[in-house]
Design an enzyme around this catalytic site. Structure first.
Site, PDB file in Angstrom:
ATOM      1  N   ASP A  55       0.832  -1.188   0.000  1.00 57.56           N
ATOM      2  CA  ASP A  55       0.000   0.000   0.000  1.00 57.56           C
ATOM      3  C   ASP A  55       0.882   1.259   0.000  1.00 57.56           C
ATOM      4  O   ASP A  55       1.730   1.409   0.883  1.00 57.56           O
ATOM      5  CB  ASP A  55      -0.856  -0.029   1.278  1.00 57.56           C
ATOM      6  CG  ASP A  55      -2.110   0.784   1.131  1.00 57.56           C
ATOM      7  OD1 ASP A  55      -2.308   1.373   0.064  1.00 57.56           O
ATOM      8  OD2 ASP A  55      -2.902   0.829   2.090  1.00 57.56           O
ATOM      9  N   ASP A  56       0.693   2.128  -0.972  1.00 58.56           N
ATOM     10  CA  ASP A  56       1.365   3.442  -0.973  1.00 58.56           C
ATOM     11  C   ASP A  56       2.882   3.393  -1.102  1.00 58.56           C
ATOM     12  O   ASP A  56       3.561   4.368  -0.758  1.00 58.56           O
ATOM     13  CB  ASP A  56       1.052   4.242   0.324  1.00 58.56           C
ATOM     14  CG  ASP A  56      -0.397   4.714   0.387  1.00 58.56           C
ATOM     15  OD1 ASP A  56      -1.213   4.250  -0.414  1.00 58.56           O
ATOM     16  OD2 ASP A  56      -0.701   5.555   1.255  1.00 58.56           O
ATOM     17  N   CYS A  95      -6.211   3.879  -3.495  1.00 57.09           N
ATOM     18  CA  CYS A  95      -6.362   2.461  -3.144  1.00 57.09           C
ATOM     19  C   CYS A  95      -7.548   1.780  -3.799  1.00 57.09           C
ATOM     20  O   CYS A  95      -7.389   0.850  -4.579  1.00 57.09           O
ATOM     21  CB  CYS A  95      -6.511   2.308  -1.642  1.00 57.09           C
ATOM     22  SG  CYS A  95      -5.168   3.024  -0.732  1.00 57.09           S
ATOM     23  N   LYS A 155      -5.241  -6.275   3.578  1.00 53.78           N
ATOM     24  CA  LYS A 155      -6.199  -5.189   3.324  1.00 53.78           C
ATOM     25  C   LYS A 155      -7.083  -5.495   2.121  1.00 53.78           C
ATOM     26  O   LYS A 155      -6.594  -5.881   1.070  1.00 53.78           O
ATOM     27  CB  LYS A 155      -5.388  -3.904   3.082  1.00 53.78           C
ATOM     28  CG  LYS A 155      -6.154  -2.796   2.391  1.00 53.78           C
ATOM     29  CD  LYS A 155      -5.371  -1.517   2.376  1.00 53.78           C
ATOM     30  CE  LYS A 155      -6.005  -0.540   1.395  1.00 53.78           C
ATOM     31  NZ  LYS A 155      -5.440   0.809   1.485  1.00 53.78           N
ATOM     32  N   HIS A 157     -10.512  -3.388   1.188  1.00 54.10           N
ATOM     33  CA  HIS A 157     -10.858  -2.020   0.746  1.00 54.10           C
ATOM     34  C   HIS A 157     -11.669  -1.963  -0.549  1.00 54.10           C
ATOM     35  O   HIS A 157     -11.584  -0.989  -1.297  1.00 54.10           O
ATOM     36  CB  HIS A 157      -9.590  -1.156   0.608  1.00 54.10           C
ATOM     37  CG  HIS A 157      -9.852   0.291   0.959  1.00 54.10           C
ATOM     38  ND1 HIS A 157      -8.936   1.289   0.808  1.00 54.10           N
ATOM     39  CD2 HIS A 157     -10.975   0.891   1.419  1.00 54.10           C
ATOM     40  CE1 HIS A 157      -9.451   2.436   1.179  1.00 54.10           C
ATOM     41  NE2 HIS A 157     -10.695   2.227   1.557  1.00 54.10           N
ATOM     42  N   HIS A 326       1.116   2.216   4.433  1.00 52.18           N
ATOM     43  CA  HIS A 326       0.137   3.293   4.605  1.00 52.18           C
ATOM     44  C   HIS A 326       0.322   3.884   6.005  1.00 52.18           C
ATOM     45  O   HIS A 326       0.770   3.186   6.913  1.00 52.18           O
ATOM     46  CB  HIS A 326      -1.250   2.665   4.469  1.00 52.18           C
ATOM     47  CG  HIS A 326      -2.359   3.631   4.221  1.00 52.18           C
ATOM     48  ND1 HIS A 326      -2.866   4.431   5.203  1.00 52.18           N
ATOM     49  CD2 HIS A 326      -3.069   3.908   3.104  1.00 52.18           C
ATOM     50  CE1 HIS A 326      -3.848   5.173   4.697  1.00 52.18           C
ATOM     51  NE2 HIS A 326      -3.989   4.876   3.421  1.00 52.18           N
ATOM     52  N   ASP A 378       0.147  -0.503  -4.953  1.00 51.10           N
ATOM     53  CA  ASP A 378      -1.142  -0.114  -5.550  1.00 51.10           C
ATOM     54  C   ASP A 378      -1.095   1.241  -6.259  1.00 51.10           C
ATOM     55  O   ASP A 378      -1.881   1.502  -7.156  1.00 51.10           O
ATOM     56  CB  ASP A 378      -2.292  -0.204  -4.534  1.00 51.10           C
ATOM     57  CG  ASP A 378      -2.126   0.729  -3.340  1.00 51.10           C
ATOM     58  OD1 ASP A 378      -1.027   1.320  -3.168  1.00 51.10           O
ATOM     59  OD2 ASP A 378      -3.092   0.873  -2.563  1.00 51.10           O
ATOM     60  N   LYS A 404       0.537  10.029  -4.950  1.00 47.31           N
ATOM     61  CA  LYS A 404      -0.809   9.519  -4.651  1.00 47.31           C
ATOM     62  C   LYS A 404      -1.853  10.628  -4.797  1.00 47.31           C
ATOM     63  O   LYS A 404      -1.562  11.778  -4.464  1.00 47.31           O
ATOM     64  CB  LYS A 404      -0.799   8.986  -3.218  1.00 47.31           C
ATOM     65  CG  LYS A 404      -2.127   8.433  -2.742  1.00 47.31           C
ATOM     66  CD  LYS A 404      -2.009   7.868  -1.326  1.00 47.31           C
ATOM     67  CE  LYS A 404      -3.354   7.347  -0.849  1.00 47.31           C
ATOM     68  NZ  LYS A 404      -3.291   6.803   0.518  1.00 47.31           N
TER      69      LYS A 404
END
Ligand SMILES: *[C@@H]1O[C@H](CO)[C@@H](O)[C@H](O)[C@H]1NC(C)=O
Ligand SMILES: *[C@@H]1O[C@H](CO)[C@@H](O)[C@H](O)[C@H]1NC(C)=O
Length: 608
Positions: A55-56, A95, A155, A157, A326, A378, A404
């Site tokens: 993530d991120d 995301c 995760k 989401h 994240h 992502d 992002k």
């Protein structure tokens, strides 16, 4: 004496013979087991698939992408043994939509899982109605149809799809994952620390009114009771009613923020208790979730899954979606303070250690030659993220501009991506040709030797996929046919990329007005560049065109009077007009606040 010696010798001899025999038996058994396993592996026509999604994570945050000061030995090892993609693009810079595109091979704009002007842009509550629509087909559904054992760990989401009273929250399971363990939502800043339940700021007119109203009611009731000299009960009932009404009003307005400008939001306490959960299938197992050791608990789940299915006759598909990197930043105490890059660096290293454990488990079970591994982020790093103590908590997108939330900016969508399949894909190879996260499903099906989606699921109504198989590109560098990739900032197209055999162009229709010398919008955990409004500039007839092979960091737009500019922008504009007339985008699912707001009747709970 002689007899005793003889007897002892005989006994020792017999024991030796028995030992020898036992050992032979044991070896034979082991050999049989081994042959049995071999046979199983031989029967297993299709390889296992392990997808690790971070993530991120920025493209500049890994050793194998040129970062010399961050410690990511396990991901670097994966790159050494596999194919490293240097021009790998997320379909969205956020995301929820990016993950939807990854799993379905289709732009999330086709099914409204993106924001619009004035809406929120990701799923904010577990108990809400926004989700990946059931008509969409994920890679897990496709692989389930091919008899894979599938699991999503980490995760999600993409909407938990809870029913009344929080029952049937089977989001991932309805999308082809046979097992789910992890976060229905995502990490949010409220997951860290503890938040007050008792909030009663007396300088706020609402609370002053509530206090005044209560006192006045109590006074009226007491005076009435004293005057009429009635029985006690007559007073107690109104008193109880007043207290209850006041408590309910206090709770609703304090924790539901109904008097706030952002009236659809809830308090940090409620956020933590209702949205920071770990679920196992449809059962809540942690509420609120415990940050410390979360990364390890998720990895342990994946290790258990691998161990349980290593010797199955059916292949497995593991989608391990890290909660890291994240915000908020957290690690085990033993992993804290190691990195030169503060808590963010520690988080990257903890995530890398998790990658290492998963890779080691594959090796330990002798699955390396039989398992395709895909590692990806992502979208780009959140440049603005900074903790209240001033420490940066966002990553690094290399020299690419933006991050992002900025759909057309390269830093928001250019991500690390590595495919490894020992013995089948080349090792230590770099592919510079543009590829997309949209390509995951067609590529994995193709690599695994499975038929494409529509043959795998022949009853499926026809759907156009936006991703293509890049299996041959990974195997031997064969370029896929030329194509155009669209870069949306939530619902609007901000840029297009023309990918040909020899040339890669990017045309910007709109972009962000960054402050001079910066490619971000301010600083702060909640700060980001909006896709609409004042920070966005539409280029109109002054479209910006870049030759990404000559100018990867987009410093020098191609002059508008050149034939190159006229030809390429003309072609891309025709492509865009055709796309718009051919592919209608439905309204955003986030458009209605009723869909996105916390709906308590859909909330899953941990029952004692
Ligand atoms: C899955 O299993 C079924 C039943 O055994 C079989 O008919 C089908 O061909 C299998 N699918 C694949 C892709 O192997
Ligand atoms: C390495 O990554 C860290 C953390 O994101 C970043 O601050 C740093 O600038 C990067 N260094 C290099 C040389 O890329």
């Amino acid at each position: 004496m002689r007899a005793a010696l003889w007897a002892a010798l005989v006994v020792v001899g017999v024991i030796a013979v028995i030992c020898e025999w036992l050992q032979q038996q044991y070896q034979q058994q082991e050999q049989d087991q081994h042959q049995h396993n071999e046979k199983l592996h031989h029967q297993q026509r299709f390889p296992n698939i392990v997808v690790m999604l971070v993530d991120d994570l920025g493209i500049g945050d890994l050793g194998c992408y040129g970062n010399t000061t961050i410690n990511t030995p396990n991901i670097d090892r994966l790159a050494q043994d596999g194919v490293r993609l240097t021009h790998h693009l997320a379909a969205a810079s956020l995301c929820t939509p990016s993950r939807a595109a990854l799993l379905t091979a289709r732009y999330p704009n086709r099914y409204g899982l993106v924001g619009e002007e004035g809406t929120v842009e990701v799923i904010l509550n577990i108990a809400s109605k926004v989700s990946l629509p059931l008509e969409e087909v994920t890679i897990a559904k496709a692989l389930s149809a091919a008899n894979y054992t599938t699991a999503a760990i980490g995760k999600w989401h993409l909407g938990q799809m809870c029913g009344a009273f929080g029952r049937g929250c089977l989001g991932p399971k309805r999308h082809g994952f046979q097992y789910f363990y992890g976060l229905p939502l995502t990490l949010i800043s409220e997951a860290a620390g503890s938040h007050p339940f008792w909030i009663f700021p007396l300088d706020d007119p609402f609370y002053q009114g509530l206090t005044g109203g209560c006192l006045a009611s109590v006074l009226v009731i007491l005076v009435g009771w004293w005057r009429c000299k009635c029985r006690c009960l007559v007073t107690v009932i109104p008193l109880v009613v007043v207290v209850l009404v006041a408590a309910v009003l206090w709770f609703l307005l304090t924790h539901y923020r109904l008097h706030n400008q952002e009236w659809w939001s809830v308090s940090p306490w409620l956020m933590q208790h209702l949205n920071c959960l770990v679920m196992q299938d449809e059962v809540v197992v942690e509420q609120p979730l415990v940050l410390e050791g979360l990364s390890q608990r998720l990895v342990d789940q994946s290790l258990e899954f691998i161990t349980n299915h290593a010797n199955d006759s059916r292949p497995f598909f593991l989608y391990h979606s890290f909660a890291h990197v994240h915000t908020p930043m957290f690690t085990l105490p033993s992993m804290a303070g190691h990195s030169r890059h503060g808590r963010y660096g520690d988080n990257v290293e903890e995530m890398d250690a998790g990658v290492g454990k998963i890779l080691d488990a594959l090796t330990r079970h002798n699955l390396d030659n039989n398992t395709i591994v895909y590692f990806v982020s992502d979208h780009g790093a959140h440049l603005e993220a900074i903790a209240p103590d001033g420490q940066r908590t966002g990553g690094y997108n290399g020299r690419f501009k933006g991050g992002k939330f900025m759909g057309g900016a390269e830093g928001g969508i250019r991500v690390p991506g590595i495919y490894r399949w020992s013995g089948h894909l080349p090792a230590g190879v770099t592919v510079d040709h543009p590829t997309s996260l949209l390509d995951m499903m067609p590529t994995l099906l193709h690599l695994a030797g499975l038929p494409p989606l529509h043959q795998l699921l022949p009853n499926l109504p026809y759907r156009e996929l936006d991703g293509v198989s890049v299996a041959n590109l990974l195997k031997n560098g064969t370029l896929p046919p030329p194509r155009v990739l669209l870069h949306h900032c939530v619902q609007t197209i901000h840029a297009l990329r023309l990918v040909q055999d020899k040339k890669v162009y990017k045309m910007h229709i709109a972009g962000h007005k960054w402050p001079e010398g910066s490619t971000q919008c301010g600083w702060g955990e909640e700060s980001y560049c909006q896709c609409y409004g004042d920070t966005v500039q539409h280029y109109g007839h002054q479209l910006l065109l870049f030759d990404l092979q000559k100018d990867p960091y987009e410093d020098h737009p191609i002059p508008t009077n050149t034939t190159e500019y006229i030809e390429v922008t003309g072609m891309l504009q025709r492509y865009l007009a055709n796309w718009r007339s051919r592919v209608p985008y439905p309204r955003s699912q986030f458009r209605s606040v009723a869909n996105t707001i916390l709906s308590p009747w859909l909330q899953p709970f941990r029952w004692p």
